[in-house]
Design a protein around this motif. Structure first.
Motif, PDB file in Angstrom:
ATOM      1  N   VAL B 194       0.832  -1.206   0.000  1.00 46.30           N
ATOM      2  CA  VAL B 194       0.000   0.000   0.000  1.00 46.30           C
ATOM      3  C   VAL B 194       0.867   1.257   0.000  1.00 46.30           C
ATOM      4  O   VAL B 194       0.443   2.322   0.456  1.00 46.30           O
ATOM      5  CB  VAL B 194      -1.003   0.025   1.174  1.00 46.30           C
ATOM      6  CG1 VAL B 194      -2.163  -0.915   0.899  1.00 46.30           C
ATOM      7  CG2 VAL B 194      -0.359  -0.303   2.489  1.00 46.30           C
ATOM      8  N   MET B 195       2.081   1.125  -0.516  1.00 52.80           N
ATOM      9  CA  MET B 195       2.978   2.279  -0.566  1.00 52.80           C
ATOM     10  C   MET B 195       2.384   3.407  -1.414  1.00 52.80           C
ATOM     11  O   MET B 195       2.625   4.579  -1.157  1.00 52.80           O
ATOM     12  CB  MET B 195       4.338   1.841  -1.122  1.00 52.80           C
ATOM     13  CG  MET B 195       5.487   2.768  -0.801  1.00 52.80           C
ATOM     14  SD  MET B 195       5.572   3.236   0.941  1.00 52.80           S
ATOM     15  CE  MET B 195       6.646   1.986   1.594  1.00 52.80           C
ATOM     16  N   LYS B 197      -0.410   4.492  -1.252  1.00 56.04           N
ATOM     17  CA  LYS B 197      -1.259   5.340  -0.411  1.00 56.04           C
ATOM     18  C   LYS B 197      -0.444   6.023   0.669  1.00 56.04           C
ATOM     19  O   LYS B 197      -0.829   7.092   1.160  1.00 56.04           O
ATOM     20  CB  LYS B 197      -2.328   4.482   0.266  1.00 56.04           C
ATOM     21  CG  LYS B 197      -3.541   4.321  -0.588  1.00 56.04           C
ATOM     22  CD  LYS B 197      -4.611   3.625   0.198  1.00 56.04           C
ATOM     23  CE  LYS B 197      -5.877   3.570  -0.600  1.00 56.04           C
ATOM     24  NZ  LYS B 197      -6.746   2.504  -0.083  1.00 56.04           N
ATOM     25  N   ALA B 198       0.652   5.388   1.081  1.00 53.87           N
ATOM     26  CA  ALA B 198       1.455   5.957   2.160  1.00 53.87           C
ATOM     27  C   ALA B 198       2.231   7.177   1.680  1.00 53.87           C
ATOM     28  O   ALA B 198       2.571   8.053   2.468  1.00 53.87           O
ATOM     29  CB  ALA B 198       2.411   4.903   2.719  1.00 53.87           C
ATOM     30  N   LYS B 199       2.525   7.212   0.381  1.00 51.66           N
ATOM     31  CA  LYS B 199       3.320   8.323  -0.160  1.00 51.66           C
ATOM     32  C   LYS B 199       2.608   8.917  -1.363  1.00 51.66           C
ATOM     33  O   LYS B 199       1.945   8.209  -2.109  1.00 51.66           O
ATOM     34  CB  LYS B 199       4.699   7.823  -0.603  1.00 51.66           C
ATOM     35  CG  LYS B 199       5.508   7.159   0.493  1.00 51.66           C
ATOM     36  CD  LYS B 199       6.095   8.163   1.446  1.00 51.66           C
ATOM     37  CE  LYS B 199       6.858   7.458   2.554  1.00 51.66           C
ATOM     38  NZ  LYS B 199       7.140   8.333   3.683  1.00 51.66           N
ATOM     39  N   ALA B 241      -2.420  -0.342  -4.695  1.00 52.08           N
ATOM     40  CA  ALA B 241      -2.779   0.208  -3.389  1.00 52.08           C
ATOM     41  C   ALA B 241      -4.248   0.611  -3.357  1.00 52.08           C
ATOM     42  O   ALA B 241      -4.847   0.710  -2.303  1.00 52.08           O
ATOM     43  CB  ALA B 241      -1.900   1.413  -3.059  1.00 52.08           C
ATOM     44  N   ASP B 242      -4.821   0.861  -4.526  1.00 50.57           N
ATOM     45  CA  ASP B 242      -6.199   1.342  -4.584  1.00 50.57           C
ATOM     46  C   ASP B 242      -6.936   0.619  -5.716  1.00 50.57           C
ATOM     47  O   ASP B 242      -7.302   1.215  -6.724  1.00 50.57           O
ATOM     48  CB  ASP B 242      -6.180   2.862  -4.829  1.00 50.57           C
ATOM     49  CG  ASP B 242      -7.559   3.477  -4.719  1.00 50.57           C
ATOM     50  OD1 ASP B 242      -8.481   2.778  -4.252  1.00 50.57           O
ATOM     51  OD2 ASP B 242      -7.716   4.655  -5.086  1.00 50.57           O
TER      52      ASP B 242
END
Lengths: 394, 278
Positions: B194-195, B197-199, B241-242
């Motif tokens: 989910v990187m 979304k994290a960045k 991530a999405d």
């Protein structure tokens, strides 16, 4: 009709409907800010429903929590993402709606006699809602969940004598760990919602007794409201309320589908890691103002902590701080000015709360915190001035 | 009219607050994201030209194949995986498609001095100073001749990131064992599931282009990916991530449409009820 009669004989439903709805009168001179009580209820209902669906797949375990949220719910379960976004956005919007509801009460003097119990139970609901939001924020077990919980629970350490033991008792371990997650889960899904429902019932009961305040802070008897000064709660008030709710839901679901990011901090998409502190730790936006008061007294941690606790609870004492005979802010020129300074200061503190507390920001935070308290401390003085004016003028 | 005025005040306050806690706070906390430099202009070599692939293959077998395999051309590494891990704490990559994803100028600089090119002084591969510029050009010509064109984002992530990073939700496991990675890099590199979304995507692009841009001092090496490979990587990370974005955008319109109708109906009902009030 037979069934209604049967039910009425046993539960007096007709009388109940009269007391609660059709013959409960709301003053006519109110504006749509009086709709926010019902909006709070609506958001609470949304939180409960979406929360129950999340519960079906969430795993309160330090090893499973992050994946159960970010994989199972967000990716695998049909429309799981919808329930998570709805729950996260609703938690955030709950505080927006609550703050408007409370600010309306402060502006129009809705905390004044005879509505002290309404104000106090409302304030207790705000504190309970804060606790619910705080415990719920730990559950996704991301970096920000973890470090926010770690930071806030550490604050209890400063309580004299019992502090250090209390922190371990709250966490169930020396650091925030699996035990903390499990107990926060229990509080978030059972204990706190139960208390919220109980206090909501008392809050609504109290409003049914003393009636809603109005723009002019006038006191009307039930008879006056029945004949011209008021409208029945059902169907007249609710007819408008449904329209307000629809408009609110457009805004709400626009956020859920297209602007949900403000309610989900990016750092929280990294799993909790107790070895790696994020560069910036901050709470969700609705706690930023109080958090900034904590940091505002940057030269003394103890003073900051006292100020923090005071800032969260001082508004509960409004009925005793402000004893002016004039109820509504609409008819109080000095109070009006103070109120808007207070609102501006609250927004100011909220914005500062997310910025790094260094240099100029630290001093601005200090000044902002002083203004926050100055509002409450000025109220007894304003009351005295207004008391004299009323005595002299009439 | 009065109610609209109150609404306007509410909207203004909310927008000021939103501006403060979102865009403004972000700009203060993270500063500006550095633009990626796909020309790798800090490297003082010129892009290799006119290499001979046949000579390149000979050079490859003599200089590279003791550690690196090249599956596309049936070359197995001289060293088995476990020996490599014990020696370097990281698996040397198979170079089949490397020329398709890494910039050729970067590749030339990398072969001669991996530590400088990657900006990682502890990078495991030793410098190949014995190779002349012509040798390097020949090797790169060979690598280009065997590389598969048009790799997907997923393939690039596996080739470029998969030796150190896992992508758990896509069932991609880092090739190198965790303990070795910790010994090699100082910590276990984060999972990339989910990187996206994290960045921010812009940050990811800049970070992949040069990790020192985002995290000064990080042990992640600069990989020298081309613009196309970087963008495909970021697009892939964003998409995994999405994964329900399309569904969300489609459903959102229906929900908002439904609520608009509802607002119309409730407004009509309000009008009807309130006609008799006053």
């Amino acid at each position: 009709m037979k069934f209604i009669d049967w039910l009425d004989e046993r539960l007096a439903v007709r009388e109940l409907v009269k007391v609660m709805l059709t013959e409960y009168y709301v003053p006519k001179n109110i504006n749509f800010l009086w709709s926010f009580g019902v909006l709070v209820m609506l958001v609470f209902a949304i939180l409960v429903v979406s929360g129950i669906f999340l519960l079906m797949y969430y795993k309160p375990d330090a090893h499973l929590a992050f994946d159960s949220v970010n994989k199972t719910i967000m990716m695998d379960v049909e429309y799981g993402w919808l329930f998570r976004h709805t729950h996260a956005v609703a938690a955030s919007i709950m505080f927006l709606v609550l703050y408007i509801h409370m600010a309306r009460g402060i502006y129009y003097g809705s905390f004044k006699p005879p509505r002290e119990i309404v104000w106090i139970t409302g304030y207790i609901l705000f504190v309970l809602m804060s606790a619910t939001a705080f415990t719920g924020y730990l559950l996704p077990w991301g970096q920000m969940s973890y470090w926010a919980a770690q930071t806030i629970t550490t604050l209890f350490e400063k309580i004299p004598f019992i502090g250090p033991d209390l922190v371990v008792w709250i966490r169930g371990n020396y650091i925030v760990e699996d035990a903390t997650l499990t107990r926060f889960f229990a509080l978030h899904v059972v204990f706190l919602p139960l208390l919220l429902i109980v206090f909501t019932a008392i809050h609504l009961y109290a409003v049914r007794i003393v009636g809603s305040n109005n723009e002019d802070g006038e006191r009307y008897t039930k008879e006056e409201k029945k004949h011209g000064k008021g409208i029945p709660f059902w169907p007249v008030f609710m007819a408008k309320e449904f329209f307000v709710m629809s408009v609110f839901l457009i805004f709400f679901f626009y956020l859920v589908f297209y602007q949900y990011k403000f309610a989900m901090d990016p750092i929280n998409f990294q799993p909790a890691d107790y070895l790696q502190t994020p560069m910036h730790i901050y709470p969700e936006w609705y706690f930023l103002a109080f958090y900034e008061v904590l940091r505002g007294f940057f030269f003394s941690q103890n003073l900051g902590l006292i100020a923090f606790v005071l800032s969260m609870f001082i508004a509960a004492f409004l009925p005793w701080l402000d004893k002016s005979p004039i109820v509504s802010g609409k008819h109080r020129p000095i109070y009006k000015v103070l109120f808007w300074i207070f609102i501006a200061d609250f927004v100011f503190l909220t914005i500062l709360g997310k910025l790094p507390p260094t240099g100029l920001y630290a001093w601005l935070g200090f000044v902002g915190s002083l203004i926050y308290f100055a509002f409450f401390l000025a109220l007894p003085i304003v009351s005295k001035i207004e008391k004299k004016k009323v005595a002299g003028g009439r | 009219m009065k109610e609209l005025k109150i609404l306007a005040i509410l909207v203004v306050i909310v927008l000021i607050g939103y501006w403060g806690i979102e865009p403004y706070a972000h700009s203060v906390m993270h500063g500006e994201i550095k633009k990626p430099d796909y020309a790798y202009s800090d490297l003082k070599v010129s892009a290799p030209t006119g290499g001979d692939a046949t000579k390149g293959k000979e050079l490859f077998t003599a200089n590279c194949a003791s550690c690196h395999g090249l599956k596309n051309d049936g070359i197995n590494p001289g060293m088995d995986k476990n020996t490599a891990i014990t020696s370097f704490n990281v698996v040397p990559p198979d170079l089949s498609n490397i020329a398709a994803i890494v910039d050729h100028k970067f590749l030339a600089a990398f072969i001669k001095n991996p530590q400088e090119a990657t900006k990682n002084p502890k990078f495991a591969m030793p410098p190949m100073a014995q190779l002349s510029d012509e040798d390097v050009a020949n090797i790169i010509a060979y690598l280009s001749s065997v590389a598969k064109k048009d790799l997907t984002g997923k393939e690039i992530v596996v080739e470029a990131c998969g030796r150190c990073h896992s992508v758990k939700y896509q069932k991609i496991e880092a090739e190198t064992p965790k303990d070795n990675l910790k010994a090699y890099l100082g910590k276990i590199p984060p999972d990339l599931s989910v990187m996206g979304k994290a960045k921010e995507l812009e940050y990811l692009e800049s970070f992949i282009n040069n990790p020192q841009n985002g995290l000064p001092g990080t042990s992640m090496p600069r990989l020298g990916l081309t613009k196309e490979a970087t963008e495909k990587t970021v697009a892939y990370l964003d998409q995994i991530a999405d994964p329900h974005r399309d569904q969300r955008n489609r459903l959102g319109i229906w929900v908002l449409g439904y609520l608009l109708v509802m607002a119309g109906l409730t407004f009509a009902w309000k009008k009807k009820i309130w006609k008799n009030v006053h």
